[in-house]
Design a protein around this motif. Structure first.
Motif, mmCIF file in Angstrom:
data_model
loop_
_atom_site.group_PDB
_atom_site.id
_atom_site.type_symbol
_atom_site.label_atom_id
_atom_site.label_comp_id
_atom_site.label_asym_id
_atom_site.label_seq_id
_atom_site.Cartn_x
_atom_site.Cartn_y
_atom_site.Cartn_z
ATOM 1 N N THR A 1 -47.262 27.102 -19.773
ATOM 2 C CA THR A 1 -46.281 26.132 -19.295
ATOM 3 C C THR A 1 -46.364 26.029 -17.779
ATOM 4 O O THR A 1 -46.371 24.939 -17.219
ATOM 5 N N GLN A 2 -46.423 27.189 -17.127
ATOM 6 C CA GLN A 2 -46.535 27.221 -15.667
ATOM 7 C C GLN A 2 -47.799 26.490 -15.227
ATOM 8 O O GLN A 2 -47.765 25.686 -14.309
ATOM 9 N N ASN A 3 -48.891 26.785 -15.909
ATOM 10 C CA ASN A 3 -50.174 26.221 -15.499
ATOM 11 C C ASN A 3 -50.293 24.727 -15.760
ATOM 12 O O ASN A 3 -51.001 24.041 -15.046
ATOM 13 N N PHE B 1 -42.801 18.543 -11.839
ATOM 14 C CA PHE B 1 -43.215 19.948 -11.937
ATOM 15 C C PHE B 1 -42.026 20.788 -12.393
ATOM 16 O O PHE B 1 -40.951 20.725 -11.819
ATOM 17 N N ASP B 2 -42.236 21.585 -13.437
ATOM 18 C CA ASP B 2 -41.170 22.407 -14.014
ATOM 19 C C ASP B 2 -41.364 23.863 -13.601
ATOM 20 O O ASP B 2 -42.321 24.506 -14.031
ATOM 21 N N ALA B 3 -40.454 24.362 -12.788
ATOM 22 C CA ALA B 3 -40.564 25.741 -12.294
ATOM 23 C C ALA B 3 -39.668 26.701 -13.067
ATOM 24 O O ALA B 3 -39.509 27.850 -12.672
ATOM 25 N N GLU C 1 -39.647 32.857 -6.926
ATOM 26 C CA GLU C 1 -40.730 31.867 -7.004
ATOM 27 C C GLU C 1 -40.178 30.453 -7.162
ATOM 28 O O GLU C 1 -40.685 29.513 -6.553
ATOM 29 N N LYS C 2 -39.117 30.316 -7.970
ATOM 30 C CA LYS C 2 -38.486 29.000 -8.152
ATOM 31 C C LYS C 2 -38.029 28.437 -6.819
ATOM 32 O O LYS C 2 -38.236 27.265 -6.521
ATOM 33 N N MET D 1 -42.359 21.887 -3.244
ATOM 34 C CA MET D 1 -42.379 20.583 -3.929
ATOM 35 C C MET D 1 -41.669 19.513 -3.106
ATOM 36 O O MET D 1 -42.157 18.389 -2.990
ATOM 37 N N GLU D 2 -40.523 19.858 -2.545
ATOM 38 C CA GLU D 2 -39.774 18.874 -1.743
ATOM 39 C C GLU D 2 -40.624 18.376 -0.577
ATOM 40 O O GLU D 2 -40.696 17.177 -0.312
#
Length: 197
Positions: free
Chosen positions: A56-58, A97-99, A106-107, A114-115
């Motif tokens: 999921t992360q990748n 992107f889902d963190a 890390e989030k 991302m911002e």
């Protein structure tokens, strides 16, 4: 006759106690086996969940990287219109992107990355090629920072041009240098600084 009965009784009792002890040992072994199998299945499930989280992360990171690489290639080709289009595509993949599967630290880091990256991708989608390259410099740092957290399934080459803006890096999936900051002017200006696996 009494001796034979006594001997037989003793032998029967010995046999029964050995059988009883043997059964207890078997039950213990079965219980241990069940515990071991349960632990092994639990470990497999944990690893499977970790792999799912990792996948999921990748997936999000792979999408961002693929869109970044397409944008870089358009800059290499001096294609302002294509770069604008791909800047918008990259902005969308950064926004989606889902963190959620990362640790809280890390989030938080990914949110900041991302911002900033979204802002630069959006500027790229609205600018002339000179400004696109200026924003690409910061965007490249953001994507490199993202990869430091998410990891990568493909080998990346961090390449470096000493000429552009006091020295500037970018990422590539190919070892061969193709400079996005100068395009056709100085296509091969730069070197591989490091490999990221």
């Amino acid at each position: 006759m009494k001796k034979v009965r006594l001997t037989t009784t003793i032998m029967m009792m010995a046999f029964l106690s050995l059988t009883a002890m043997s059964c207890k040992d078997t039950k213990k072994e079965n219980a241990q086996d069940n515990t071991t199998h349960s632990e092994m299945n639990h470990d497999k499930m944990d690893k499977s969940n970790d792999m799912m989280d990792s996948d999921t992360q990748n997936l999000g990171a792979q999408k961002v990287l693929a869109d970044y690489m397409a944008l870089k290639d358009a800059l290499v080709n001096d294609d302002n219109a294509k770069v604008k289009e791909l800047g918008n595509v990259l902005a969308q993949s950064l926004k989606s992107f889902d963190a959620s599967s990362f640790s809280s630290k890390e989030k938080s880091e990914l949110k900041d990355i991302m911002e900033d990256a979204i802002e630069h991708a959006e500027h790229i989608s609205e600018s002339d090629i000179k400004h696109q390259r200026e924003h690409f410099k910061v965007l490249s740092k953001d994507v490199t920072d993202m990869v430091a957290i998410t990891g990568t399934k493909v080998k990346l080459y961090e390449q470096f041009c000493p000429m552009y803006d006091g020295g500037t890096a970018w990422l590539s999936t190919k070892e061969e240098v193709r400079n996005p900051y100068y395009g056709s002017q100085m296509l091969k200006c730069g070197k591989v600084q490091r490999e990221i696996n």
